[in-house]
Motif scaffolding. Sequence first.
Motif, mmCIF file in Angstrom:
data_model
loop_
_atom_site.group_PDB
_atom_site.id
_atom_site.type_symbol
_atom_site.label_atom_id
_atom_site.label_comp_id
_atom_site.label_asym_id
_atom_site.label_seq_id
_atom_site.Cartn_x
_atom_site.Cartn_y
_atom_site.Cartn_z
ATOM 1 N N SER A 173 37.629 -3.549 20.124
ATOM 2 C CA SER A 173 38.087 -4.676 20.945
ATOM 3 C C SER A 173 38.748 -5.774 20.122
ATOM 4 C CB SER A 173 36.924 -5.250 21.763
ATOM 5 O OG SER A 173 35.867 -5.678 20.915
ATOM 6 N N ASP A 174 38.315 -5.961 18.873
ATOM 7 C CA ASP A 174 38.940 -6.983 18.019
ATOM 8 C C ASP A 174 40.382 -6.624 17.664
ATOM 9 O OD1 ASP A 174 36.704 -8.541 18.035
ATOM 10 O OD2 ASP A 174 36.001 -7.949 16.046
ATOM 11 N N TYR A 175 40.774 -5.392 17.929
ATOM 12 C CA TYR A 175 42.135 -4.944 17.632
ATOM 13 C C TYR A 175 42.951 -4.736 18.912
ATOM 14 C CZ TYR A 175 40.776 -4.749 12.827
ATOM 15 O OH TYR A 175 40.349 -5.112 11.568
ATOM 16 N N GLY A 176 42.512 -5.388 19.988
ATOM 17 C CA GLY A 176 43.267 -5.373 21.231
ATOM 18 C C GLY A 176 43.228 -4.069 21.977
ATOM 19 N N LEU A 177 42.122 -3.352 21.843
ATOM 20 C CA LEU A 177 42.024 -2.033 22.464
ATOM 21 C C LEU A 177 40.606 -1.812 22.974
ATOM 22 C CD1 LEU A 177 43.823 0.528 22.844
ATOM 23 C CD2 LEU A 177 42.817 1.404 20.740
ATOM 24 N N SER A 178 40.499 -1.333 24.207
ATOM 25 C CA SER A 178 39.188 -1.025 24.785
ATOM 26 C C SER A 178 38.808 0.395 24.393
ATOM 27 C CB SER A 178 39.227 -1.151 26.311
ATOM 28 O OG SER A 178 39.485 -2.479 26.692
ATOM 29 N N GLY A 179 37.859 0.490 23.499
ATOM 30 C CA GLY A 179 37.438 1.794 23.024
ATOM 31 C C GLY A 179 36.626 1.661 21.760
ATOM 32 N N LYS A 180 36.289 2.801 21.179
ATOM 33 C CA LYS A 180 35.476 2.770 19.970
ATOM 34 C C LYS A 180 35.760 3.984 19.107
ATOM 35 C CE LYS A 180 31.488 4.872 22.319
ATOM 36 N NZ LYS A 180 30.067 4.704 22.664
ATOM 37 N N ILE A 181 35.325 3.881 17.878
ATOM 38 C CA ILE A 181 35.391 4.987 16.927
ATOM 39 C C ILE A 181 33.973 5.461 16.679
ATOM 40 C CG2 ILE A 181 35.899 5.602 14.530
ATOM 41 C CD1 ILE A 181 38.242 3.613 14.673
ATOM 42 N N ILE A 182 33.765 6.778 16.696
ATOM 43 C CA ILE A 182 32.431 7.326 16.457
ATOM 44 C C ILE A 182 32.484 8.342 15.316
ATOM 45 C CG2 ILE A 182 31.653 6.950 18.831
ATOM 46 C CD1 ILE A 182 32.035 9.961 19.335
ATOM 47 N N HIS A 183 31.379 8.487 14.632
ATOM 48 C CA HIS A 183 31.263 9.468 13.557
ATOM 49 C C HIS A 183 31.051 10.844 14.168
ATOM 50 C CE1 HIS A 183 28.880 11.068 9.855
ATOM 51 N NE2 HIS A 183 30.166 11.317 9.724
ATOM 52 N N THR A 184 31.913 11.790 13.820
ATOM 53 C CA THR A 184 31.827 13.149 14.367
ATOM 54 C C THR A 184 31.918 14.175 13.234
ATOM 55 O OG1 THR A 184 34.210 12.983 14.854
ATOM 56 C CG2 THR A 184 32.671 12.621 16.690
ATOM 57 N N PRO A 185 30.876 14.297 12.433
ATOM 58 C CA PRO A 185 30.907 15.233 11.305
ATOM 59 C C PRO A 185 30.896 16.690 11.765
ATOM 60 C CG PRO A 185 28.691 14.372 11.614
ATOM 61 C CD PRO A 185 29.575 13.616 12.569
ATOM 62 N N SER A 207 34.546 12.890 8.998
ATOM 63 C CA SER A 207 35.348 12.968 10.222
ATOM 64 C C SER A 207 34.905 11.933 11.259
ATOM 65 C CB SER A 207 35.255 14.363 10.837
ATOM 66 O OG SER A 207 35.893 15.327 10.025
ATOM 67 N N ILE A 208 35.897 11.270 11.859
ATOM 68 C CA ILE A 208 35.636 10.324 12.940
ATOM 69 C C ILE A 208 36.576 10.620 14.101
ATOM 70 C CG2 ILE A 208 34.700 8.464 11.518
ATOM 71 C CD1 ILE A 208 37.442 7.207 11.384
ATOM 72 N N SER A 209 36.186 10.172 15.304
ATOM 73 C CA SER A 209 37.002 10.347 16.503
ATOM 74 C C SER A 209 37.180 9.000 17.189
ATOM 75 C CB SER A 209 36.343 11.337 17.475
ATOM 76 O OG SER A 209 36.266 12.629 16.900
ATOM 77 N N ILE A 210 38.275 8.870 17.931
ATOM 78 C CA ILE A 210 38.600 7.634 18.634
ATOM 79 C C ILE A 210 38.459 7.895 20.130
ATOM 80 C CG2 ILE A 210 40.354 5.866 19.028
ATOM 81 C CD1 ILE A 210 41.631 6.796 16.352
ATOM 82 N N ILE A 211 37.571 7.158 20.771
ATOM 83 C CA ILE A 211 37.302 7.301 22.199
ATOM 84 C C ILE A 211 37.810 6.064 22.917
ATOM 85 C CG2 ILE A 211 35.554 7.833 23.941
ATOM 86 C CD1 ILE A 211 35.558 9.893 21.709
#
Length: 267
Positions: A176-188, A194-198
């Motif tokens: 959200s601090d980067y102007g986007l509704s979503g999150k990054i999660i760790h997906t090993p 490895s990470i993913s963007i949701i």
Amino acid sequence: MKKILVAIGVIVVIIVGLGVVMMRSFSNSEITFEPNPDQNSVVQPVKFGHSNVYLIRTEDGHILVDAGMPGDPETLDEVFATAGVEPSSIRLIVVTHGHMDHMGLTAYAKETTGAKVLCHQSLSGKLASGEIEVSVAQNLTGRFINFMGGLQEMTGGADIEGVDADILVDDSFDLSDYGLSGKIIHTPGHSQGSISIILDNGETLVGDMVRDEGDGEIGPGMFYEDKGALITSLEEVAVFESRTIYLSHGNTIDNADLKNAVATLKE
């Protein structure tokens, strides 16, 4: 004996030659841009050599996802120009994982955009020193690619400039601090880093966790580190029921495709 040695020499030359051709196909020489036809999307893919990079539109700029293979940094400038994105509009650079074809030009991307670099905390030391995560091959082709990649590194053809990460992700990170509704999660699973963007709009970027393996088959490809962790990560992503899932190698899939890939992995 001499004939045998000559034959062995010829075979080695042929194998290395094929390997060189293969590795050249992984370079950033080809840039393919097609505007995303989804009018509700904030994600714009650009095929950058062997893999995709992504530009995510935010309320006040863009997020760059991955930075291709090491090589001529001007090719990344061409990506921005082709996509119609000013480098100065990029506020965040996300490294989905630490393999050569995703982090190769991260240092230049940071230098030319002034953006912060984000990666998983397990990758920070390697990113700073220009060292890649080990690609764990699951078949002979993968081991051959690793061998050729090793030759490239030994001859200086795959040097990666180190760069310090500004943001280290543990389990999750709010965008959200980067102007986007979503999150990054760790997906090993594909790799430890490895990470993913949701995204809350129903779009998800999963890096190399799965790819198009041909004939409509979606699977993990020839490289992954931990099958059990990969399955767990894919199941975690599937919970979000994303309408569009972007792959680093290939086009897009939907959540049903993702669940089918998980079911196949479990067989």
